[in-house]
Design a protein around this motif. Structure first.
Motif, mmCIF file in Angstrom:
data_model
loop_
_atom_site.group_PDB
_atom_site.id
_atom_site.type_symbol
_atom_site.label_atom_id
_atom_site.label_comp_id
_atom_site.label_asym_id
_atom_site.label_seq_id
_atom_site.Cartn_x
_atom_site.Cartn_y
_atom_site.Cartn_z
ATOM 1 N N ASP A 106 7.568 -16.778 -13.530
ATOM 2 C CA ASP A 106 6.613 -17.865 -13.725
ATOM 3 C C ASP A 106 7.378 -19.188 -13.765
ATOM 4 O O ASP A 106 8.313 -19.350 -14.556
ATOM 5 N N ASP A 107 6.993 -20.138 -12.914
ATOM 6 C CA ASP A 107 7.696 -21.416 -12.825
ATOM 7 C C ASP A 107 7.604 -22.232 -14.117
ATOM 8 O O ASP A 107 8.546 -22.924 -14.486
ATOM 9 N N GLU A 108 6.470 -22.162 -14.785
ATOM 10 C CA GLU A 108 6.265 -22.975 -15.979
ATOM 11 C C GLU A 108 6.987 -22.418 -17.205
ATOM 12 O O GLU A 108 7.650 -23.145 -17.934
ATOM 13 N N THR A 109 6.847 -21.119 -17.439
ATOM 14 C CA THR A 109 7.420 -20.527 -18.655
ATOM 15 C C THR A 109 8.794 -19.910 -18.415
ATOM 16 O O THR A 109 9.539 -19.706 -19.364
ATOM 17 N N GLY A 110 9.116 -19.581 -17.178
ATOM 18 C CA GLY A 110 10.390 -18.955 -16.884
ATOM 19 C C GLY A 110 10.430 -17.474 -17.198
ATOM 20 O O GLY A 110 11.471 -16.842 -17.103
ATOM 21 N N LYS A 111 9.290 -16.911 -17.558
ATOM 22 C CA LYS A 111 9.224 -15.481 -17.898
ATOM 23 C C LYS A 111 8.965 -14.651 -16.656
ATOM 24 O O LYS A 111 8.300 -15.085 -15.719
ATOM 25 N N GLU A 112 9.478 -13.420 -16.690
ATOM 26 C CA GLU A 112 9.217 -12.473 -15.606
ATOM 27 C C GLU A 112 7.859 -11.821 -15.822
ATOM 28 O O GLU A 112 7.459 -11.553 -16.956
ATOM 29 N N LYS A 113 7.154 -11.590 -14.719
ATOM 30 C CA LYS A 113 5.917 -10.824 -14.808
ATOM 31 C C LYS A 113 5.835 -9.888 -13.623
ATOM 32 O O LYS A 113 6.322 -10.199 -12.533
ATOM 33 N N LYS A 114 5.243 -8.733 -13.878
ATOM 34 C CA LYS A 114 5.107 -7.728 -12.833
ATOM 35 C C LYS A 114 3.801 -7.952 -12.082
ATOM 36 O O LYS A 114 2.753 -8.171 -12.683
ATOM 37 N N ILE A 115 3.894 -7.868 -10.777
ATOM 38 C CA ILE A 115 2.721 -7.973 -9.912
ATOM 39 C C ILE A 115 2.557 -6.635 -9.220
ATOM 40 O O ILE A 115 3.498 -6.131 -8.595
ATOM 41 N N SER A 116 1.374 -6.052 -9.332
ATOM 42 C CA SER A 116 1.089 -4.761 -8.685
ATOM 43 C C SER A 116 0.152 -4.973 -7.511
ATOM 44 O O SER A 116 -0.756 -5.797 -7.575
ATOM 45 N N GLU A 117 0.376 -4.214 -6.449
ATOM 46 C CA GLU A 117 -0.500 -4.232 -5.279
ATOM 47 C C GLU A 117 -0.694 -2.809 -4.774
ATOM 48 O O GLU A 117 0.218 -1.992 -4.842
ATOM 49 N N LEU A 118 -1.884 -2.551 -4.263
ATOM 50 C CA LEU A 118 -2.178 -1.269 -3.626
ATOM 51 C C LEU A 118 -2.159 -1.459 -2.117
ATOM 52 O O LEU A 118 -2.789 -2.372 -1.590
ATOM 53 N N ILE A 119 -1.420 -0.596 -1.452
ATOM 54 C CA ILE A 119 -1.323 -0.638 0.000
ATOM 55 C C ILE A 119 -1.832 0.686 0.553
ATOM 56 O O ILE A 119 -1.471 1.747 0.062
ATOM 57 N N LEU A 120 -2.681 0.595 1.559
ATOM 58 C CA LEU A 120 -3.232 1.782 2.206
ATOM 59 C C LEU A 120 -2.525 1.959 3.538
ATOM 60 O O LEU A 120 -2.409 1.010 4.319
ATOM 61 N N VAL A 121 -2.023 3.165 3.775
ATOM 62 C CA VAL A 121 -1.272 3.420 5.008
ATOM 63 C C VAL A 121 -1.683 4.780 5.573
ATOM 64 O O VAL A 121 -1.939 5.721 4.830
ATOM 65 N N MET A 122 -1.757 4.861 6.896
ATOM 66 C CA MET A 122 -2.103 6.118 7.556
ATOM 67 C C MET A 122 -0.832 6.947 7.723
ATOM 68 O O MET A 122 0.179 6.444 8.208
ATOM 69 N N ALA A 123 -0.891 8.211 7.286
ATOM 70 C CA ALA A 123 0.286 9.080 7.377
ATOM 71 C C ALA A 123 -0.146 10.546 7.371
ATOM 72 O O ALA A 123 -1.269 10.881 7.012
ATOM 73 N N ASN A 124 0.788 11.414 7.757
ATOM 74 C CA ASN A 124 0.539 12.855 7.745
ATOM 75 C C ASN A 124 0.853 13.489 6.395
ATOM 76 O O ASN A 124 0.352 14.563 6.088
ATOM 77 N N ASN A 125 1.712 12.844 5.600
ATOM 78 C CA ASN A 125 2.060 13.363 4.275
ATOM 79 C C ASN A 125 2.554 12.202 3.408
ATOM 80 O O ASN A 125 2.693 11.071 3.884
ATOM 81 N N LEU A 126 2.814 12.485 2.149
ATOM 82 C CA LEU A 126 3.207 11.437 1.208
ATOM 83 C C LEU A 126 4.570 10.832 1.539
ATOM 84 O O LEU A 126 4.761 9.618 1.420
ATOM 85 N N GLU A 127 5.514 11.669 1.948
ATOM 86 C CA GLU A 127 6.847 11.164 2.303
ATOM 87 C C GLU A 127 6.784 10.189 3.475
ATOM 88 O O GLU A 127 7.411 9.128 3.459
ATOM 89 N N GLN A 128 6.012 10.549 4.479
ATOM 90 C CA GLN A 128 5.866 9.678 5.638
ATOM 91 C C GLN A 128 5.187 8.366 5.240
ATOM 92 O O GLN A 128 5.537 7.302 5.746
ATOM 93 N N ALA A 129 4.251 8.426 4.314
ATOM 94 C CA ALA A 129 3.573 7.218 3.835
ATOM 95 C C ALA A 129 4.567 6.272 3.177
ATOM 96 O O ALA A 129 4.542 5.057 3.417
ATOM 97 N N LEU A 130 5.463 6.814 2.360
ATOM 98 C CA LEU A 130 6.467 5.983 1.697
ATOM 99 C C LEU A 130 7.402 5.331 2.715
ATOM 100 O O LEU A 130 7.752 4.151 2.593
ATOM 101 N N GLU A 131 7.793 6.092 3.730
ATOM 102 C CA GLU A 131 8.647 5.549 4.791
ATOM 103 C C GLU A 131 7.936 4.429 5.545
ATOM 104 O O GLU A 131 8.529 3.391 5.848
ATOM 105 N N ARG A 132 6.660 4.635 5.822
ATOM 106 C CA ARG A 132 5.908 3.630 6.568
ATOM 107 C C ARG A 132 5.677 2.362 5.752
ATOM 108 O O ARG A 132 5.660 1.262 6.300
ATOM 109 N N VAL A 133 5.504 2.508 4.450
ATOM 110 C CA VAL A 133 5.367 1.330 3.592
ATOM 111 C C VAL A 133 6.660 0.536 3.610
ATOM 112 O O VAL A 133 6.655 -0.695 3.737
ATOM 113 N N ASP A 134 7.798 1.228 3.500
ATOM 114 C CA ASP A 134 9.096 0.543 3.560
ATOM 115 C C ASP A 134 9.251 -0.210 4.885
ATOM 116 O O ASP A 134 9.729 -1.339 4.921
ATOM 117 N N LYS A 135 8.825 0.427 5.966
ATOM 118 C CA LYS A 135 8.926 -0.195 7.287
ATOM 119 C C LYS A 135 8.048 -1.445 7.369
ATOM 120 O O LYS A 135 8.487 -2.485 7.861
#
Length: 142
Positions: free
Chosen positions: A85-114
């Protein structure tokens, strides 16, 4: 930033035995508001089914949807990034959900990284699960 909407559509479908069965499709599409999402889902469903009913439309917490040529499932991947945060200088976590088409969970993680390789901020994948979304409609104007 896009706002995605999840739409539940009920329709009649003929099974392999030739019998009519009730089926439900969970669809995801982007829209400006509920009315826009409703008009888009009616337009898309009229292309696929004769008789259908839009049972529910709700805002989705999905931030991005990534299409690939092959993939059997839509997989939700939750990522977390740390922002300062620019004003307070504190760290904050931001979460996001990403939807990706894949054949399995491992492939989904690889595709998100890509897909997220352009990010300069480090991120962490904290959750992954197969989604109940059966169809994602991409905007024609994108």
């Amino acid at each position: 930033m896009k706002q995605y909407y999840e739409c539940k559509v009920k329709y009649l479908h003929i099974d392999q035995g030739g019998y009519e069965r009730k089926a439900t499709a969970n669809c995801l599409l982007s829209g400006i508001n509920y009315t826009d999402a409703e008009s888009k889902i009616y337009k898309k469903m009229q292309e696929h089914f004769g008789t259908f009913e839009v049972a529910n439309i709700k805002k989705s917490n999905i931030a991005e949807a990534h299409f690939f040529e092959n993939g059997e499932f839509w997989v939700k991947v939750k990522i977390q990034m740390i922002s300062i945060d620019d004003e307070t200088g504190k760290e904050k976590k931001i979460s996001e959900l990403i939807l990706v088409m894949a054949n399995n969970l491992e492939q989904a993680l690889e595709r998100v990284d890509k897909k997220l390789s352009y990010l300069l901020v480090p991120y962490e994948k904290v959750a992954v699960q197969i989604s109940n979304i059966t169809e994602v409609f991409e905007d024609e104007d994108n």
